[in-house]
Every structure is written in C-alpha cells, then in structure tokens.
Design an enzyme around this catalytic site. Sequence first.
Site, PDB file in Angstrom:
ATOM      1  N   THR A  98       0.859  -1.180   0.000  1.00 29.55           N
ATOM      2  CA  THR A  98       0.000   0.000   0.000  1.00 29.55           C
ATOM      3  C   THR A  98       0.893   1.226   0.000  1.00 29.55           C
ATOM      4  OG1 THR A  98      -1.742  -1.159   1.223  1.00 29.55           O
ATOM      5  CG2 THR A  98      -1.828   1.246   1.218  1.00 29.55           C
ATOM      6  N   LYS A 173      -7.894   1.006  -2.035  1.00 29.56           N
ATOM      7  CA  LYS A 173      -7.306   0.516  -0.781  1.00 29.56           C
ATOM      8  C   LYS A 173      -7.330   1.596   0.304  1.00 29.56           C
ATOM      9  CE  LYS A 173      -5.143  -1.914   2.289  1.00 29.56           C
ATOM     10  NZ  LYS A 173      -3.821  -2.542   2.131  1.00 29.56           N
ATOM     11  N   LYS A 241       1.029   4.399   8.624  1.00 24.43           N
ATOM     12  CA  LYS A 241       1.513   4.771   7.288  1.00 24.43           C
ATOM     13  C   LYS A 241       0.358   4.942   6.313  1.00 24.43           C
ATOM     14  CE  LYS A 241       2.497   1.601   4.570  1.00 24.43           C
ATOM     15  NZ  LYS A 241       1.800   0.790   3.527  1.00 24.43           N
TER      16      LYS A 241
END
Length: 292
Positions: A98, A173, A241
């Site tokens: 990701t 995502k 993150k």
Amino acid sequence: MMKTAFLGLGVMGGHMAANLARGGYDVRAWNRTPDRPGVAIAREGGAEIANSIRDAVAEAEVICTCVGDVPDVEEVILGPGGIAEFAKPGAIVVDLSTIGPAAVAPIAEALKSRKIQFLDAPISGGDVGAKNGTLTIMVGGEADAFETCKPLFEAMGKNIRHCGPSGSGQGVKLCNQILCSLTLVGVCEAMLLAERQGIDPQLVVEVCGTGAAGSWALSNLGEKVADGDFAPGFMIRHMVKDLRLVQEALSRYLPGVELADRLFKVVRDLDGGDGAMQGTQAMIRAYREEEN
C-alpha cells in the site's frame, strides 16, 4: 505455469508466496532479511528462496512485491540492484504493497520505458486472509496485464477486482483503510462499554456480530481485543503509514481519520516504540492509557 518471483516475505508475504507455490507456480522468493519466519513459510510451501533480487527476477514472467512504505517499494523496484535492472522485457511487476496513488505513476512510467508492465494491487484481509488464500485484491493498471495475472491473484485471494487504470487499486485501498480504522474505533469503544457494564466482551462479539453491527473487524479483531491478544496480523505501524497516505491523497481534514490516527500513534509510541509492531487491535491500549 508462469515463472514467478515474490519479493518481501513478511507477515503476509510469506504465506502468499507459499500459496502461489502450492498453486503450481514456479516461485523464486526473496527477502531482505533472510532469517524471518516468512522465509521459512514460503520455503515450506514450495517456493525456492533466492539469494538476491537478480536471482529471483531474471527469468520471471510475473514479479510480485510486498514490502512496507513508498521508499521500500521504490528501492526494490527502481533502486540499484533492483527489479528494473534485471527483469526481462515483457515481464509484469505486481506491487501488493500500500503506497497510495501518487507513488504509482513514476514507478509505472519508469518500468514502461524498459518495456515492463506494472500493476498496483494492494491487498486486504490480514495474516488470516494471506494464510487462507482469501485476500481481497484491488488492482489498477492495464486490463490485459490484469487478465494475465488474474490466475495468480486467485491463488492468493478470493475477492479480485480490476478497479481501473494505474493507481486505481491504491485509491480503493485507501478507502478500505478509512473503513477499517474507523470500524476498529467502534469495536474498541463497544468493548469498553461492555466492560463498564459488567458484560463479557466476548458476548458482544458473538451477539452483535450476527446483527447490523456485524463486521470482519468485530468478528476477527473484536475477539482478540476481548482476549488481550495483540499479536500482529496487520501492524500498527503499517496502519499509521496508510492513514498518512489517506491524508496526503485528500488534503483536507477528516475528523474520523484524525481520531483513528491519534489513537494508533499513542499505541505506536508505547513500550519504547515497540507498540508499533503490535496488531491494529492494540488500539484498545490507547484507551487504557487515557484511563491511567
């Protein structure tokens, strides 16, 4: 079966490489740190462990990467000794990390100049989904490359979707991560209310999980919260993150995301920073800290 490379044998990558090998693919796998548990998992599943990126990718038709943050992906793909140096023209690089939509374009363009195709294909489902081959895989990129790789995706996941052009998988995502992080806020607060009322939190998981409040997070992570099990399926540091990427992509204030981000960061900084390595269900510890 296509010759396949798999780079990044962490909590999820080791299982994914193993599932590809069990699916009949010729898998050469590599990890920066060779003594991690995921390396053994991949080897036991039938993958051959390579000593270098070059050794892993030189003959591969499809090259999968599953590493941490944007700099890690850029280093493995475009850095010195990386995939771009050794992959053969016509290969397809599939990044399962990701990294957000903004990071995808320069990687895709750099590989295109070497006649290498690129798919961004972030995953969801945690270590359980990786182990059981039931991941959701969100794919962005050219439709023909997606169709070529679809059988590989089906060896690793159950919910495979081509989301659109390059970067679209990353976009979906990030939406997924908003939903995951805010759902976990609800799970933790429901657990706290149950405890305050003298109700077994496990009962909340069993009863509420069958009604309108049911979710993957409640059924899978709620039980871990109730048991005080903070072993990682998806680490706090990775969610922090991902929420950074969400905020960079939208560039506006999202109060729910800000709350989840703050709670995760409280846990990240616990235990001298080792809280970052716990699973996202450890968010409950942020509430415990506020009670103390």
